[in-house]
Write an enzyme that holds these catalytic residues in place. Structure first.
Site, PDB file in Angstrom:
ATOM      1  N   GLU A  64      49.698  41.326  32.548  1.00 55.56           N
ATOM      2  CA  GLU A  64      48.896  41.085  33.757  1.00 55.56           C
ATOM      3  C   GLU A  64      48.104  39.787  33.707  1.00 55.56           C
ATOM      4  O   GLU A  64      48.188  39.037  34.697  1.00 55.56           O
ATOM      5  CB  GLU A  64      48.001  42.295  34.039  1.00 55.56           C
ATOM      6  CG  GLU A  64      47.330  42.168  35.391  1.00 55.56           C
ATOM      7  CD  GLU A  64      46.493  43.386  35.760  1.00 55.56           C
ATOM      8  OE1 GLU A  64      46.153  43.512  36.937  1.00 55.56           O
ATOM      9  OE2 GLU A  64      46.156  44.190  34.885  1.00 55.56           O
TER      10      GLU A  64
ATOM     11  N   HIS B 240      53.830  48.788  40.083  1.00 57.74           N
ATOM     12  CA  HIS B 240      54.617  47.651  40.566  1.00 57.74           C
ATOM     13  C   HIS B 240      56.120  47.886  40.400  1.00 57.74           C
ATOM     14  O   HIS B 240      56.918  47.390  41.206  1.00 57.74           O
ATOM     15  CB  HIS B 240      54.158  46.375  39.860  1.00 57.74           C
ATOM     16  CG  HIS B 240      52.795  45.928  40.290  1.00 57.74           C
ATOM     17  ND1 HIS B 240      51.641  46.414  39.710  1.00 57.74           N
ATOM     18  CD2 HIS B 240      52.395  45.077  41.270  1.00 57.74           C
ATOM     19  CE1 HIS B 240      50.590  45.856  40.305  1.00 57.74           C
ATOM     20  NE2 HIS B 240      51.022  45.061  41.253  1.00 57.74           N
TER      21      HIS B 240
ATOM     22  N   HIS C  76      58.056  40.233  40.940  1.00 57.01           N
ATOM     23  CA  HIS C  76      57.856  41.495  40.233  1.00 57.01           C
ATOM     24  C   HIS C  76      59.156  42.052  39.671  1.00 57.01           C
ATOM     25  O   HIS C  76      59.120  42.811  38.695  1.00 57.01           O
ATOM     26  CB  HIS C  76      57.118  42.486  41.137  1.00 57.01           C
ATOM     27  CG  HIS C  76      55.634  42.277  41.106  1.00 57.01           C
ATOM     28  ND1 HIS C  76      54.841  42.739  40.077  1.00 57.01           N
ATOM     29  CD2 HIS C  76      54.816  41.590  41.929  1.00 57.01           C
ATOM     30  CE1 HIS C  76      53.592  42.365  40.283  1.00 57.01           C
ATOM     31  NE2 HIS C  76      53.543  41.670  41.396  1.00 57.01           N
TER      32      HIS C  76
ATOM     33  N   HIS D 152      48.438  48.206  48.052  1.00 58.81           N
ATOM     34  CA  HIS D 152      48.515  47.194  46.999  1.00 58.81           C
ATOM     35  C   HIS D 152      47.133  46.648  46.666  1.00 58.81           C
ATOM     36  O   HIS D 152      46.750  46.565  45.490  1.00 58.81           O
ATOM     37  CB  HIS D 152      49.443  46.057  47.426  1.00 58.81           C
ATOM     38  CG  HIS D 152      49.657  45.031  46.372  1.00 58.81           C
ATOM     39  ND1 HIS D 152      49.409  43.690  46.547  1.00 58.81           N
ATOM     40  CD2 HIS D 152      50.085  45.143  45.081  1.00 58.81           C
ATOM     41  CE1 HIS D 152      49.672  43.026  45.442  1.00 58.81           C
ATOM     42  NE2 HIS D 152      50.090  43.884  44.527  1.00 58.81           N
TER      43      HIS D 152
END
Length: 674
Positions: free
Chosen positions: A350, A245, A405, A215
Site C-alpha cells: 500500500e 481491491h 489494481h 471505495h
C-alpha cells in the site's frame, strides 16, 4: 471517530445546550443533527446559531485539560493557522498531497484528542470556519468513523455533500442555471465517453456513485496513515487491503465479460497506458479534472515519484515473495510463507504506517496512484489540479484504476501461488455434508434511475431563493433472491457458509479450468450458522449479504428525521445505515447477459468453532464485515480471506471430494436496455 461528531452536536440548537453541558454526550438524534449542520453547505459560513457562537467564541487552547494530549494537537494546528501555513479556503484538496494530508490529520488529531462531545463540537465549529473545506470534511468524516462518540451517527452520502466529485460538469452547469433562473430542474447524468470507446460499456460500474462511496469509505475505515496511538489496532488491515481491491478487480472483470470484453490487462511501467480518460468533471474550485490521452507513456513526476523507483520497489517486493520473507527496518526477517504473510504483504504494497520497512519497499500503491494520475502534466508545466486517480472518491471512474489494481493483484497472486495448496484435511469439515445448493428466484439484473440532490453543488444567497435541483443517473440493480442449502451434520456445530460466484467462461467462450476460475470468484456472502445434529435447511436472503450495504438515506432525509427526533416527534433509528463501507447491495450480482451468463455458484461450509464471535455472528445479518471488518475489533473469520479458493488447486478432486463443498451452474440474466 464517532467521538468527534458527537461533540459537534453542541451547536445543534438552544434545546441542545443543556445536554452538552452534562457529563455524558447528547443522545443520537442531537449528535446526528449537529453533524448534519456541520456538513451542511460546507463551502459556506455556518448558519446555525449555536455553532456560529462556538466558532466565534471558543478558544481551542484556552483549557488544555479538555484534551487527552494536554492540547498538543490543538496548539500545533493553531500555530500553523496563525503562521498562515494552512491551505486556503476555496482550493482543491487531495489526500495524496503530502502537505494537505498533514493538515487534514492535524484537525483529525484535535478531534480525536477531545475528551468530551462539547470539546469536539466546539473545535469542529471553530476550525470549520478557518481551514480548507476539503480538509475539514475529510477530517470530520474520519473522526466520526473512528471516535467512540460517533457511535450510531450516519454520515450523509458524499455525493450530496461534495457533489462536484461525483457529478459531470455539464450537470453542475445546468444546476447553476436553474438556480439563477429560479427554475427547478432534474438533470440526467450520462457516463463519460462515447460508443466509440469500448470502455463505455462498463462505465456504469466504475462511475457508479455507490461504488465510489464504498471505495472512499473503505479507505476512511482503513486509512494508510492510521496510527494505533489513536486507540486501537486495525486488525488484518494489509490483508483487507488485498481482499477489498481484489474483489473490486474480479467484479470489474465479471462486468467486462458480461459486456463481451476481455478481462482487464495489468499496467506495465515500460508500456503505454492504452486507455485514455476524459472525466468530464470539474472541481468546485481550481479548474477541471485533467484528461489523459490514449497511449500515454509513463514519465517521472518531478519531485514526487520516478518510474525507476516504481520498478525498484516492485522488484524488491517480488524478491521478498520469492525468498519467503520481508526484511524489516531493523534487519530482522518476517516470514510470509504462511497464512499471515498476505497481511504483511498488503502493508508494504500500500504502504501503510504498518509497513515494517517503508523506506526499502516504498509505497507501491500510493505512489502508483500519483504517477498514473499526473501523466497529463508530469512536469507541472500547466499547473493542473490532481486527476481522478488522486482522490479515492473518483479513482474508480478511470478504467486505468482497474489496470493498476490488476497489476498489484497479480503480485498478491504470485505470493498466494507460492504457498502450498490446502490439503483435504484443511478444506474438509468432518461430519458435515452439504447435500444440496440452490437459488430461489431468478438471478436477474436491470438498470434503474436513481435521483440525488444537487443543492450543495450551487452556492446559496440570501437574495436568491432555493430551488430544487437534482441529478438522475442509471444504475445497476437486481431482483432479490434467496440461497437454499441442505446440510447434514453428525452433531451440533458452529459453521461458516462461504458463497462465491465464479465466471464459467472467458471472453472467447472457453470454460475455465477449476484452477483458472477460482481466482476470478466473487465473494457473494459469508455467514455463521449453528448446525443441529441431523438435517439442516438453511435459507439466506441476498439482501442479508455480509458483503453489501444499503443506500445511505439522502442528506435531506437525515436532516428531516434528526430534526423531528430532536423536537420529540419521533425516534432516530437509522442503525442499518451507520456504515457505508461495503459493495452496494443492488450490485451484488454482475450484470450478466440477456440470454443468461453462466456462473459457477460455489459453496463451502467450514468449521466456525475457532471464531471467537461465532455466537453473535450467527444472529447478525447487516454488518458488512467481509470486506470491511468490524470497527475496533478483530476480524471475525480466522481463515484467510477468500478461503478455500485463495490458494492453488492443482487437483480439483481434493476440493470436490470434501462433501462440505459443492457447486452448481447458474445463469445471470440481464433485463432491458442500457
Amino acid at each position: 471517530m464517532k467521538l468527534v461528531l458527537a461533540v459537534l452536536c453542541l451547536a445543534v440548537g438552544a434545546s441542545a445546550w443543556p445536554q452538552w453541558l452534562s457529563d455524558s454526550p447528547p443522545d443520537l438524534a442531537h449528535r446526528q443533527q449537529t453533524v448534519n449542520r456541520l456538513l451542511y453547505r460546507s463551502t459556506e459560513p455556518l448558519r446555525f446559531d449555536e455553532l456560529e457562537a462556538a466558532a466565534a467564541n471558543f478558544h481551542p487552547d484556552a483549557d488544555t485539560s479538555l484534551y487527552k494530549d494536554d492540547g498538543v494537537a490543538a496548539k500545533r494546528l493553531l500555530k500553523e493557522l496563525e503562521d498562515h501555513r494552512l491551505l486556503e479556503k476555496h482550493h482543491w484538496f487531495s489526500l495524496f498531497n503530502t502537505r494537505q494530508r498533514e493538515e487534514a490529520l492535524m484537525l483529525f488529531d484535535v478531534l480525536m484528542n477531545s475528551k468530551t462531545w462539547e470539546t469536539a463540537v466546539n473545535n469542529a465549529a471553530y476550525f470549520r470556519e478557518r481551514v480548507n473545506e476539503g480538509e475539514f470534511v475529510y477530517a470530520l468524516y474520519a473522526a466520526v468513523i473512528h471516535s467512540s462518540l460517533g457511535e450510531g451517527i450516519v454520515l450523509p452520502p458524499l455525493y450530496e455533500v461534495t457533489p462536484h466529485m461525483f457529478t459531470n460538469s455539464e450537470v453542475i452547469q445546468k444546476a447553476y442555471t436553474a438556480k439563477m433562473t429560479q427554475t427547478p430542474g432534474k438533470f440526467r447524468m450520462e457516463f463519460t465517453g462515447s460508443q466509440k470507446n469500448p470502455e463505455q460499456r462498463v462505465a456504469y460500474f466504475g462511475e457508479d456513485i455507490g461504488m465510489n462511496v464504498h471505495h472512499v469509505t473503505w479507505h476512511l475505515d482503513f486509512p494508510f496513515w492510521w496510527n494505533d496511538a489513536y486507540g486501537y489496532h486495525l486488525d488484518r488491515k494489509g490483508e483487507l487491503f488485498f481482499w477489498a481491491h481484489h474483489q473490486l478487480t474480479v467484479r470489474f472483470d465479471a462486468e467486462r465479460l458480461s459486456n463481451n470484453l476481455d478481462v482487464v490487462d495489468e499496467l506495465y511501467w515500460d508500456k503505454p497506458i492504452k486507455e485514455g480518460f476524459a472525466p468530464h468533471t470539474t472541481y468546485r474550485y481550481g479548474g477541471e479534472f485533467p484528461t489523459r490521452p490514449d497511449n500515454a507513456r509513463f514519465e517521472d513526476v518531478d519531485g514526487i515519484v520516478r518510474v525507476r523507483d516504481m520498478i525498484i520497489h516492485e522488484t524488491r517486493i517480488r524478491d521478498a515473495i520469492a525468498q519467503g520473507y520481508i526484511t524489516a527496518a531493523d534487519g530482522t526477517k518476517i516470514d510470509i510463507r504462511n497464512s499471515e504473510g498476505i497481511d504483511h504483504l498488503g502493508d508494504i504494497i500500500e504502504s501503510s504506517l504498518y509497513s515494517p520497512n517503508a523506506q526499502y519497499y516504498g509505497a507501491l500503491h500510493n505512489s502508483a496512484h500519483v504517477i498514473l494520475g499526473r501523466q497529463a502534466d508530469p512536469h507541472g508545466k500547466f499547473n493542473l489540479p490532481p486527476s481522478v486517480m488522486e482522490h479515492f472518491e473518483t479513482a474508480t471512474r478511470d478504467p486505468a484504476f482497474f489496470r493498476l489494481h490488476k497489476y498489484m493483484d497479480n503480485i498478491f497472486k504470485e505470493h498466494k501461488d507460492s504457498l502450498p495448496p490446502y490439503t483435504a484435511e484443511e478444506i474438509g469439515f468432518p461430519g458435515v455434508h452439504l447435500t444440496s445448493i440452490g437459488v430461489e428466484g431468478k438471478l436477474e439484473t436491470f438498470f434503474e434511475d436513481f435521483e440525488f440532490d444537487l443543492r450543495m453543488a450551487v452556492d446559496s444567497s440570501e437574495s436568491v431563493k432555493e430551488v430544487a435541483v437534482s441529478a438522475t443517473v442509471s444504475r445497476l440493480n437486481h431482483n432479490d433472491f434467496t440461497y437454499k442449502f441442505d446440510i447434514k451434520s453428525d452433531a451440533a456445530k458452529h459453521a461458516v457458509v462461504r458463497v462465491f460466484l465464479c465466471p464459467r467462461r472467458d471472453s472467447n467462450g472457453i470454460i475455465y479450468t477449476f484452477e483458472e476460475g477460482r481466482w476470478n470468484c466473487i465473494e457473494m456472502d459469508k455467514f455463521w450458522t449453528k448446525l443441529a445434529a441431523g438435517d439442516n435447511h438453511v435459507e439466506r436472503k441476498s439482501s442479508d449479504s455480509s458483503v453489501t450495504v444499503p443506500d445511505v438515506p439522502s442528506f435531506q432525509t437525515l436532516i428531516t428525521e434528526a430534526d423531528k427526533a430532536v423536537a420529540g416527534s419521533s425516534d432516530f433509528d437509522f442503525a442499518h445505515y451507520a456504515r457505508s463501507c461495503g459493495i452496494p447491495n443492488r450490485m451484488l450480482l454482475p450484470k450478466g447477459s440477456e440470454n443468461g451468463m453462466e456462473f459457477a455458484l460455489v459453496v463451502s461450509v467450514t468449521d466456525g468453532e475457532s471464531d471467537e464471535q461465532h455466537d453473535a455472528l450467527e444472529d447478525a445479518t447487516t454488518e458488512s464485515h467481509t470486506q470491511c471488518g468490524i470497527h475496533g475489533e478483530k476480524y471475525p473469520d480466522h481463515q484467510p480471506m477468500g478461503f478455500p479458493l485463495d490458494r492453488r488447486i492443482p487437483d480439483e478432486r481434493v476440493f470436490l471430494s470434501s462433501d462440505n463443498n459443492a457447486y452448481t451452474i447458474v445463469k445471470v440474466y440481464f433485463k432491458g436496455e442500457h
